[in-house]
Write an enzyme that holds these catalytic residues in place. Sequence first.
Site, PDB file in Angstrom:
ATOM      1  CB  ILE A  37       4.134   0.651   6.767  1.00  0.00           C
ATOM      2  CG1 ILE A  37       4.157   1.306   8.160  1.00  0.00           C
ATOM      3  CG2 ILE A  37       4.139  -0.864   6.864  1.00  0.00           C
ATOM      4  CD1 ILE A  37       2.949   1.100   8.991  1.00  0.00           C
ATOM      5  N   GLY A  86       0.817  -1.215   0.000  1.00  0.00           N
ATOM      6  CA  GLY A  86       0.000   0.000   0.000  1.00  0.00           C
ATOM      7  C   GLY A  86       0.846   1.257   0.000  1.00  0.00           C
ATOM      8  CB  ILE A  87       0.186   4.697  -0.120  1.00  0.00           C
ATOM      9  CG1 ILE A  87      -1.235   4.721   0.446  1.00  0.00           C
ATOM     10  CG2 ILE A  87       0.155   4.488  -1.606  1.00  0.00           C
ATOM     11  CD1 ILE A  87      -2.049   5.881  -0.031  1.00  0.00           C
ATOM     12  N   GLY A  88       2.187   5.058   2.119  1.00  0.00           N
ATOM     13  CA  GLY A  88       2.608   5.520   3.439  1.00  0.00           C
ATOM     14  C   GLY A  88       4.012   5.014   3.724  1.00  0.00           C
ATOM     15  CD  GLU A  90      -4.320   0.996  -4.938  1.00  0.00           C
ATOM     16  OE1 GLU A  90      -5.122   0.154  -4.534  1.00  0.00           O
ATOM     17  OE2 GLU A  90      -4.426   2.199  -4.721  1.00  0.00           O
ATOM     18  N   GLY A 135      -7.324   1.111  -2.780  1.00  0.00           N
ATOM     19  CA  GLY A 135      -7.474  -0.311  -3.087  1.00  0.00           C
ATOM     20  C   GLY A 135      -7.379  -1.192  -1.856  1.00  0.00           C
TER      21      GLY A 135
HETATM   22  N1  COA Z   1      -6.020   9.867  15.104  1.00  0.00           N
HETATM   23  C1  COA Z   1      -5.611  11.107  14.732  1.00  0.00           C
HETATM   24  N2  COA Z   1      -4.582  11.297  13.877  1.00  0.00           N
HETATM   25  C2  COA Z   1      -3.949  10.220  13.403  1.00  0.00           C
HETATM   26  C3  COA Z   1      -4.322   8.913  13.748  1.00  0.00           C
HETATM   27  C4  COA Z   1      -5.405   8.759  14.648  1.00  0.00           C
HETATM   28  N3  COA Z   1      -5.803   7.561  15.032  1.00  0.00           N
HETATM   29  N4  COA Z   1      -3.507   8.050  13.133  1.00  0.00           N
HETATM   30  C5  COA Z   1      -2.647   8.768  12.422  1.00  0.00           C
HETATM   31  N5  COA Z   1      -2.910  10.071  12.588  1.00  0.00           N
HETATM   32  C6  COA Z   1      -2.155  11.184  11.995  1.00  0.00           C
HETATM   33  C7  COA Z   1      -0.665  10.963  12.128  1.00  0.00           C
HETATM   34  O1  COA Z   1      -0.163  11.433  13.376  1.00  0.00           O
HETATM   35  C8  COA Z   1      -0.144  11.758  10.970  1.00  0.00           C
HETATM   36  O2  COA Z   1      -0.236  13.154  11.276  1.00  0.00           O
HETATM   37  P1  COA Z   1       1.096  14.014  11.456  1.00  0.00           P
HETATM   38  O3  COA Z   1       1.783  13.889  10.134  1.00  0.00           O
HETATM   39  O4  COA Z   1       0.560  15.362  11.760  1.00  0.00           O
HETATM   40  O5  COA Z   1       1.814  13.354  12.594  1.00  0.00           O
HETATM   41  C9  COA Z   1      -1.196  11.533   9.906  1.00  0.00           C
HETATM   42  O6  COA Z   1      -2.381  11.173  10.601  1.00  0.00           O
HETATM   43  C10 COA Z   1      -0.805  10.429   8.937  1.00  0.00           C
HETATM   44  O7  COA Z   1      -0.558   9.248   9.608  1.00  0.00           O
HETATM   45  P2  COA Z   1       0.516   8.202   9.086  1.00  0.00           P
HETATM   46  O8  COA Z   1       0.244   6.927   9.732  1.00  0.00           O
HETATM   47  O9  COA Z   1       1.876   8.776   9.181  1.00  0.00           O
HETATM   48  O10 COA Z   1       0.140   8.144   7.549  1.00  0.00           O
HETATM   49  P3  COA Z   1       0.826   7.369   6.359  1.00  0.00           P
HETATM   50  O11 COA Z   1       1.376   8.372   5.450  1.00  0.00           O
HETATM   51  O12 COA Z   1       1.717   6.258   6.823  1.00  0.00           O
HETATM   52  O13 COA Z   1      -0.441   6.714   5.642  1.00  0.00           O
HETATM   53  C11 COA Z   1      -2.674   5.841   5.767  1.00  0.00           C
HETATM   54  C12 COA Z   1      -1.266   5.819   6.345  1.00  0.00           C
HETATM   55  C13 COA Z   1      -3.522   4.855   6.529  1.00  0.00           C
HETATM   56  C14 COA Z   1      -3.282   7.224   5.854  1.00  0.00           C
HETATM   57  C15 COA Z   1      -2.566   5.428   4.260  1.00  0.00           C
HETATM   58  O14 COA Z   1      -1.982   4.174   4.173  1.00  0.00           O
HETATM   59  C16 COA Z   1      -3.928   5.387   3.587  1.00  0.00           C
HETATM   60  O15 COA Z   1      -4.439   6.402   3.175  1.00  0.00           O
HETATM   61  N6  COA Z   1      -4.530   4.178   3.477  1.00  0.00           N
HETATM   62  C17 COA Z   1      -5.830   4.022   2.862  1.00  0.00           C
HETATM   63  C18 COA Z   1      -5.719   3.668   1.399  1.00  0.00           C
HETATM   64  C19 COA Z   1      -5.000   2.379   1.167  1.00  0.00           C
HETATM   65  O16 COA Z   1      -4.679   1.638   2.069  1.00  0.00           O
HETATM   66  N7  COA Z   1      -4.739   2.071  -0.073  1.00  0.00           N
HETATM   67  C20 COA Z   1      -4.115   0.801  -0.343  1.00  0.00           C
HETATM   68  C21 COA Z   1      -3.559   0.606  -1.596  1.00  0.00           C
HETATM   69  S1  COA Z   1      -2.462   1.932  -2.084  1.00  0.00           S
END
Ligand code: COA
Length: 470
Positions: A218, A214-216, A237, A335
């Site tokens: 991890i 996925g994205i982010g 994807e 996705g």
């Molecule tokens: N409550 C409030 N804020 C939260 C939170 C929660 N439970 N969990 C995370 N956050 C905040 C983080 O602190 C961070 O903010 P900051 O930058 O101000 O510290 C922000 O939200 C992003 O969190 P982070 O975990 O660093 O995001 P990431 O860039 O690793 O992306 C997802 C993680 C989940 C957002 C991303 O994977 C996503 O959009 N997933 C959905 C789509 C998907 O999975 N697609 C799959 C195929 S590509």
Amino acid sequence: MDWKEIYNSKLVSAEEAIKAIKDGDKVVTGFACGEPFGIERALVENYENYKDVQIVNMLTLGDSPWCEPRMKGHFTLNCLFASQSNRKAISTGACEFTTSHFYEIPDVIKNYICPRVSLVMVSPPDEHGYVSFGTTVDYTRGTTDYCEVVIAQVNKYMPRTFGNSIKHVRDFTYFVEIDEPLPEVKDVEISETEMKIGENCASLINDGDCLQLGIGGIPNAVCAQLWDKKDLGLHSELVGDGVVDLLEAGIINNKKKQTNNGRTVLGAAFGSEKLTKYINNNPSVEMHPIDYVNNPAEIAKNDNMVSINSCLQVDLLGQVVSDTVGLNQFSAVGGQVDFVRGATMSRGGRSIIAMPSTAKRGMISRIVPIITEGSAITTPRNDVNYVVTEYGIAQLKGRTLKERAKALILIAHPRFRPHLILEYKNRFNEDAFTKEELKEQIELIKVHISNSADELREKLHEDLKKLLKH
Ligand code: COA
């Protein structure tokens, strides 16, 4: 007519091409690294000439100028994945948001949103008159089949990719030649926490598995932990730079795949020049429309499919929130569910949701008793199997509600466990742990509370006191 004559007859300036856009039009545009900013800039510069035009875009890496107050009455943005530049506008209503599983987006755009115009970015034509959608095939290539007007920014920086990613110059209304480096998604440094999460995910991956990442932050951390694996496959994807070294080293060789054997399958490339260079003219990478790549039935045709996605919050039942924070739209489902389901349906497949145990610099737990009010469930509890944090792995399928909750408490950050253990007792009317187990937990919790930020410590001590009273 020779293709060169066709091409030259359609070659105009951006200013000329955008005259084909009429008031009230819906205009779909390519997304991420394939967004045709050259054409969009001309629209922004001439915004006063347009009335009630809706720009439809999956996910922009740009500034979302359509959301600025001056655009009111001229342009609106309707996005299908919130990004940094339009998150706030979505929450104030200045930007529209449409929610959909990614594999359905080509159909949603074609048959429900119904744009008349498509703006795309393509590579220069080859010697046969075919241009390539390069990094961004997904829903973008399909728009050329049904939009009345298709305007392409021809950009020498757009790679030429294999798979189902080409169209003939006949299939476009106008071409606008503007060379400019593609928008990039740069790698961020992998944190210690992400590295640990990567290790835990890698422990669930076997030689020969086919991966979706996925994205982010991890996915790159997972890639860093795959160097001792062999014969991995990739059907995803989108991917970032993290996979390139593994592909070049042959760790990912797609040898064991049941579909598109020997080839990496992607809907979009979401990285920097490193990734763009890798996919350019590379016959081992196939870019396909997203209704193929993300279709759970197609995904499931590969054995041992492993999906790895991230999230923002998980409750003690295993419900996963990945795209909203309360009422605020943070990203989109993308996705995630497509791949969770495809991996679950695949023979020997597994789905992994991986996240740091805390957010906001360690101030809040991502594992919570109850989802934040207003948040939408992204992946329902019945779909979720492995949940991974830096503290371990919770396997949820086939587990009772109590077993799920206990497994999730054990991968929560220790400093937040007292609250979760108390909530377990409230919900299930029994203790989560035996006396011995609890003793061990309390020792660990104490160490982590003493290492917590000053402003948190008092509240954490309160929770621990309450737990000790029980
Ligand atoms: N409550 C409030 N804020 C939260 C939170 C929660 N439970 N969990 C995370 N956050 C905040 C983080 O602190 C961070 O903010 P900051 O930058 O101000 O510290 C922000 O939200 C992003 O969190 P982070 O975990 O660093 O995001 P990431 O860039 O690793 O992306 C997802 C993680 C989940 C957002 C991303 O994977 C996503 O959009 N997933 C959905 C789509 C998907 O999975 N697609 C799959 C195929 S590509």
